[in-house]
Design a protein around this motif. Structure first.
Motif, PDB file in Angstrom:
ATOM      1  N   SER A 331       0.845  -1.196   0.000  1.00 44.82           N
ATOM      2  CA  SER A 331       0.000   0.000   0.000  1.00 44.82           C
ATOM      3  C   SER A 331       0.883   1.250   0.000  1.00 44.82           C
ATOM      4  CB  SER A 331      -0.913   0.004   1.222  1.00 44.82           C
ATOM      5  OG  SER A 331      -1.806  -1.090   1.197  1.00 44.82           O
ATOM      6  N   GLY A 332       0.291   2.385  -0.399  1.00 48.47           N
ATOM      7  CA  GLY A 332       1.089   3.604  -0.495  1.00 48.47           C
ATOM      8  C   GLY A 332       2.306   3.372  -1.368  1.00 48.47           C
ATOM      9  N   ALA A 333       2.080   2.757  -2.533  1.00 53.52           N
ATOM     10  CA  ALA A 333       3.166   2.173  -3.323  1.00 53.52           C
ATOM     11  C   ALA A 333       3.777   3.118  -4.350  1.00 53.52           C
ATOM     12  CB  ALA A 333       2.661   0.918  -4.025  1.00 53.52           C
ATOM     13  N   ALA A 334       3.537   4.420  -4.224  1.00 53.22           N
ATOM     14  CA  ALA A 334       4.037   5.361  -5.231  1.00 53.22           C
ATOM     15  C   ALA A 334       5.538   5.239  -5.485  1.00 53.22           C
ATOM     16  CB  ALA A 334       3.667   6.783  -4.842  1.00 53.22           C
ATOM     17  N   PRO A 335       6.382   5.136  -4.448  1.00 52.02           N
ATOM     18  CA  PRO A 335       7.822   5.014  -4.728  1.00 52.02           C
ATOM     19  C   PRO A 335       8.172   3.774  -5.544  1.00 52.02           C
ATOM     20  CG  PRO A 335       7.446   5.621  -2.432  1.00 52.02           C
ATOM     21  CD  PRO A 335       6.118   5.237  -3.002  1.00 52.02           C
ATOM     22  N   TRP A 336       7.461   2.669  -5.311  1.00 52.22           N
ATOM     23  CA  TRP A 336       7.755   1.436  -6.039  1.00 52.22           C
ATOM     24  C   TRP A 336       7.215   1.502  -7.464  1.00 52.22           C
ATOM     25  CZ3 TRP A 336      11.265  -1.821  -4.367  1.00 52.22           C
ATOM     26  CH2 TRP A 336      11.583  -1.815  -3.011  1.00 52.22           C
ATOM     27  N   VAL A 337       6.087   2.163  -7.666  1.00 55.90           N
ATOM     28  CA  VAL A 337       5.587   2.359  -9.029  1.00 55.90           C
ATOM     29  C   VAL A 337       6.586   3.198  -9.823  1.00 55.90           C
ATOM     30  CG1 VAL A 337       3.776   3.461 -10.403  1.00 55.90           C
ATOM     31  CG2 VAL A 337       3.156   2.068  -8.425  1.00 55.90           C
ATOM     32  N   ALA A 338       7.125   4.235  -9.177  1.00 56.23           N
ATOM     33  CA  ALA A 338       8.108   5.093  -9.848  1.00 56.23           C
ATOM     34  C   ALA A 338       9.365   4.313 -10.228  1.00 56.23           C
ATOM     35  CB  ALA A 338       8.473   6.270  -8.951  1.00 56.23           C
ATOM     36  N   ARG A 339       9.684   3.278  -9.448  1.00 60.14           N
ATOM     37  CA  ARG A 339      10.868   2.462  -9.727  1.00 60.14           C
ATOM     38  C   ARG A 339      10.582   1.339 -10.724  1.00 60.14           C
ATOM     39  NH1 ARG A 339      13.182   1.228  -3.739  1.00 60.14           N
ATOM     40  NH2 ARG A 339      14.387  -0.322  -4.917  1.00 60.14           N
ATOM     41  N   GLY A 340       9.343   1.241 -11.185  1.00 62.03           N
ATOM     42  CA  GLY A 340       9.007   0.247 -12.192  1.00 62.03           C
ATOM     43  C   GLY A 340       8.430  -1.039 -11.651  1.00 62.03           C
ATOM     44  N   GLY A 341       8.121  -1.079 -10.337  1.00 62.40           N
ATOM     45  CA  GLY A 341       7.515  -2.266  -9.744  1.00 62.40           C
ATOM     46  C   GLY A 341       8.350  -2.831  -8.610  1.00 62.40           C
ATOM     47  N   CYS A 342       7.809  -3.893  -8.005  1.00 60.94           N
ATOM     48  CA  CYS A 342       8.478  -4.424  -6.816  1.00 60.94           C
ATOM     49  C   CYS A 342       8.336  -5.936  -6.681  1.00 60.94           C
ATOM     50  CB  CYS A 342       7.940  -3.741  -5.559  1.00 60.94           C
ATOM     51  SG  CYS A 342       6.168  -3.971  -5.298  1.00 60.94           S
ATOM     52  N   ALA A 343       7.985  -6.620  -7.741  1.00 58.97           N
ATOM     53  CA  ALA A 343       7.744  -8.058  -7.634  1.00 58.97           C
ATOM     54  C   ALA A 343       8.975  -8.807  -7.149  1.00 58.97           C
ATOM     55  CB  ALA A 343       7.280  -8.610  -8.983  1.00 58.97           C
ATOM     56  N   GLU A 344      10.122  -8.509  -7.705  1.00 61.36           N
ATOM     57  CA  GLU A 344      11.347  -9.199  -7.304  1.00 61.36           C
ATOM     58  C   GLU A 344      11.718  -8.848  -5.865  1.00 61.36           C
ATOM     59  OE1 GLU A 344      12.852 -11.530  -8.820  1.00 61.36           O
ATOM     60  OE2 GLU A 344      11.808 -11.434 -10.753  1.00 61.36           O
ATOM     61  N   ALA A 345      11.495  -7.599  -5.468  1.00 64.84           N
ATOM     62  CA  ALA A 345      11.779  -7.199  -4.087  1.00 64.84           C
ATOM     63  C   ALA A 345      10.851  -7.912  -3.111  1.00 64.84           C
ATOM     64  CB  ALA A 345      11.653  -5.685  -3.942  1.00 64.84           C
ATOM     65  N   VAL A 346       9.582  -8.072  -3.489  1.00 56.57           N
ATOM     66  CA  VAL A 346       8.643  -8.809  -2.636  1.00 56.57           C
ATOM     67  C   VAL A 346       9.060 -10.272  -2.535  1.00 56.57           C
ATOM     68  CG1 VAL A 346       6.282  -9.702  -2.508  1.00 56.57           C
ATOM     69  CG2 VAL A 346       6.673  -7.271  -2.970  1.00 56.57           C
ATOM     70  N   LEU A 347       9.460 -10.845  -3.655  1.00 55.29           N
ATOM     71  CA  LEU A 347       9.914 -12.241  -3.628  1.00 55.29           C
ATOM     72  C   LEU A 347      11.112 -12.402  -2.697  1.00 55.29           C
ATOM     73  CD1 LEU A 347       9.804 -15.149  -4.696  1.00 55.29           C
ATOM     74  CD2 LEU A 347      11.197 -14.400  -6.642  1.00 55.29           C
ATOM     75  N   ALA A 348      12.051 -11.466  -2.760  1.00 60.12           N
ATOM     76  CA  ALA A 348      13.209 -11.529  -1.868  1.00 60.12           C
ATOM     77  C   ALA A 348      12.791 -11.337  -0.411  1.00 60.12           C
ATOM     78  CB  ALA A 348      14.235 -10.470  -2.278  1.00 60.12           C
ATOM     79  N   GLN A 349      11.875 -10.418  -0.160  1.00 64.29           N
ATOM     80  CA  GLN A 349      11.364 -10.196   1.194  1.00 64.29           C
ATOM     81  C   GLN A 349      10.693 -11.454   1.728  1.00 64.29           C
ATOM     82  OE1 GLN A 349       8.240  -7.255   1.337  1.00 64.29           O
ATOM     83  NE2 GLN A 349       8.213  -7.142   3.574  1.00 64.29           N
ATOM     84  N   ALA A 350       9.866 -12.072   0.910  1.00 63.73           N
ATOM     85  CA  ALA A 350       9.169 -13.294   1.323  1.00 63.73           C
ATOM     86  C   ALA A 350      10.152 -14.418   1.615  1.00 63.73           C
ATOM     87  CB  ALA A 350       8.196 -13.727   0.228  1.00 63.73           C
ATOM     88  N   THR A 351      11.168 -14.546   0.799  1.00 65.10           N
ATOM     89  CA  THR A 351      12.168 -15.602   0.988  1.00 65.10           C
ATOM     90  C   THR A 351      12.938 -15.398   2.282  1.00 65.10           C
ATOM     91  OG1 THR A 351      12.360 -15.833  -1.419  1.00 65.10           O
ATOM     92  CG2 THR A 351      14.130 -16.768  -0.080  1.00 65.10           C
ATOM     93  N   ARG A 352      13.240 -14.139   2.610  1.00 67.25           N
ATOM     94  CA  ARG A 352      13.985 -13.832   3.842  1.00 67.25           C
ATOM     95  C   ARG A 352      13.153 -14.049   5.096  1.00 67.25           C
ATOM     96  NH1 ARG A 352      15.290  -9.066   1.108  1.00 67.25           N
ATOM     97  NH2 ARG A 352      13.765  -7.947   2.415  1.00 67.25           N
TER      98      ARG A 352
END
Length: 436
Positions: A331-352
Motif C-alpha cells: 500500500s502507499g506504493a508510489a515510490p515502487w511504481v516510480a521504480r518500475g515495480g516491486c515483484a522481485e523485491a517482494v519475492l526476496a522479502q518473502a524468501t527472507r
C-alpha cells in the motif's frame, strides 16, 4: 398534497453512472424506494476496483478486507442474498508478525478489550504499552478529534518507537493507503474510533474466502437484471438531465472522481475542479505461489523497509481459496511504481522473512495506480450534491472516512437518499449527511 409533495411522491427515472460498490449501493437504495433506475457501467462487469479479475475470476483485483464496523456493507450484501458468514472469515483483530504474536484484541467491550490486548503484548516494553494507552486515552477524551492540518506522524510523534512501527504505521497505510508522514490524522482518528471503540466486534477482520465478485458484484448483476448496461461508458451529461441524450429526472455519478470531473466540467466547474485536483495513491498486489506452503495465520503483518515493500501477506489456502497462493500487499506504493515495480523485491522479502515448503515463485502482479485518493491533511473533497438533481457517490466524496468499501457504500446510500429527499428538481428537504 402540494406540488412539491406530488413531485417527491412520484416515481423518478434515475441514471446511476458507475457500477462499483457505491453505484450498487445507490441503485439498490433507489430501487427499493420504488424508483426506475438504469445503471451505466463502462467495464464488462460490476464491482469497480473491488472485484475479481475479468477472465481469471479466481484472482481478485487486489486483496480487500472488511471489518466488523462495516455495517452498511454487510447489510447491502444481505439485501442481495449474500450471507456474510458464508463468504467472509471473521477473526478477532490481530497483527501477528513472522515469529511474533503481535497485538491481539480479546473479545469483550471495546475499551476493555483494547486495554487488555495492549497490556498483554509481550513484544513491547511496559513503557511502550503504557504510552499507547495514555495516548489512546487522550484521543478518547478529545472525542477522537484533532487539528485538520496534522499528519498521522505528527499526531503520534510522542508514541514509543515499537508502537509506531508495529501498530500505527501498518494500520495507517492499510486504512488510508497513505504513509503516516503524509496521512490525515483527523481521518485516521475517525477510523480508530469506529474500528476499535464503537462496539463489540467492530475491530474484527472480515477476510474474503470467496472470489471478491461473489461478495457483491455478481449478486448485484443478477439482482439489477435489465436495469444494468455493461460496457456502456457515458460520453456526455447535459442539464435537464440527459445522459448521452437519454432523459432522466436525476443522475447519481458513482464513477471515479476522474470520470465525474470530466462529465461535470461544463455543468459545475468548481465541483469538477475539486474532484480533478484529488491526488492518488497506488496499491501493488504481488501473488506468489509455493506448493505445500502455509502461513501460521491467514494474515501476517510485515515490517516495511527500503528493500521490503509489502506490509501484509494473506494465505489464500487458509481462506478457502487456492492452496499455496499468497497475496503480498504493498500500500502507499508510489515510490515502487516510480521504480518500475516491486515483484522481485517482494519475492526476496518473502524468501527472507517466511518459511516455505517449496521455493516461492511470482504468480501474478496487479498494480492499481489510482487505487485510492491520497488522504492527506486538510484535503478538499467534493461534496455529494453537485447541482439540483445531480449527486456524486464514491469513496472520494466529502466525509469522515478514507477510501474504503464502507465509505463507498455509505456514499451511494446517501446520494440515493438525496435524490429521494429532494425530488428531481433538488427542492430542499434536507441534504444527506455523511453519517455513520
Amino acid at each position: 398534497m402540494d406540488r412539491d409533495e406530488n413531485q417527491l411522491a412520484r416515481t423518478l427515472k434515475v441514471a446511476v453512472v458507475g457500477g462499483g460498490w457505491a453505484g450498487i449501493s445507490a441503485a439498490v437504495t433507489l430501487a427499493d424506494a420504488g424508483h426506475d433506475i438504469t445503471v451505466f457501467e463502462m467495464a464488462p462487469q460490476l464491482g469497480g476496483r473491488a472485484r475479481s479479475v475479468a477472465g481469471t475470476p479466481d484472482y481478485d483485483n487486489g486483496q480487500h478486507i472488511l471489518i466488523g464496523a462495516y455495517r452498511d456493507s454487510l447489510a447491502l450484501m444481505r439485501r442481495l442474498g449474500v450471507d456474510p458468514a458464508a463468504v467472509l472469515k471473521r477473526l478477532p483483530l490481530a497483527l501477528p508478525y513472522p515469529g511474533e504474536p503481535g497485538l491481539r484484541l480479546p473479545p469483550g467491550p471495546p475499551l476493555v478489550a483494547f486495554t487488555r490486548g495492549v497490556l498483554a503484548h509481550g513484544g513491547w516494553p511496559l513503557g511502550a504499552r503504557l504510552g499507547l494507552l495514555l495516548a489512546a486515552g487522550g484521543w478518547l477524551a478529545r472525542g477522537f478529534r484533532c487539528d485538520a492540518a496534522l499528519s498521522v506522524a505528527q499526531l503520534c510523534a510522542g508514541l514509543p518507537g515499537p508502537v509506531k512501527r508495529d501498530l500505527i504505521d501498518p494500520l495507517c497505510v492499510a486504512a488510508l493507503n497513505t504513509p503516516a508522514p503524509q496521512a490525515s490524522a483527523r481521518v485516521f482518528l475517525r477510523v480508530l474510533k469506529d474500528a476499535l471503540f464503537s462496539g463489540a466486534g467492530s475491530a474484527d477482520l472480515l477476510l474474503p474466502r470467496r472470489p471478491l465478485s461473489e461478495l457483491l458484484a455478481g449478486p448485484a448483476t443478477g439482482w439489477l437484471g435489465e436495469r444494468l448496461r455493461l460496457g456502456a461508458r457515458v460520453h456526455a451529461l447535459e442539464p435537464g438531465w440527459r445522459v448521452d441524450g437519454e432523459a432522466f429526472d436525476a443522475v447519481v455519478l458513482a464513477c471515479t472522481s476522474v470520470e465525474a470531473a470530466r462529465l461535470t466540467a461544463g455543468i459545475a466547474p468548481a465541483w469538477s475542479g475539486t474532484a480533478q485536483a484529488l491526488g492518488f495513491e497506488p496499491i501493488i498486489t504481488v501473488y506468489l505461489h509455493s506448493r505445500g506452503s502455509a502461513l501460521p495465520s491467514p494474515m501476517l503483518a510485515l515490517r516495511e523497509g527500503a528493500d521490503s515493500p509489502a506490509q501484509f501477506v494473506f494465505d489464500h489456502g487458509a481462506l478457502g481459496g487456492a492452496p499455496g497462493r499468497f497475496a503480498f500487499v504493498v500500500s502507499g506504493a508510489a515510490p515502487w511504481v516510480a521504480r518500475g515495480g516491486c515483484a522481485e523485491a517482494v519475492l526476496a522479502q518473502a524468501t527472507r522473512e517466511l518459511r516455505w515448503a517449496t521455493p516461492p515463485v511470482i504468480d501474478k502482479v496487479l498494480t492499481e495506480k489510482r487505487a485510492t485518493f491520497a488522504c492527506t491533511p486538510g484535503i478538499a473533497r467534493p461534496p455529494a450534491l453537485i447541482a439540483p438533481g445531480l449527486w456524486a457517490a464514491g469513496d472520494y466524496v466529502d466525509g469522515p472516512y478514507p477510501a474504503t468499501l464502507e465509505g463507498a457504500v455509505r456514499a451511494g446510500r446517501n446520494a440515493a437518499h438525496g435524490v429521494v429527499g429532494t425530488g428531481a428538481n433538488g427542492a430542499a428537504r434536507g441534504s444527506p449527511t455523511n453519517t455513520p
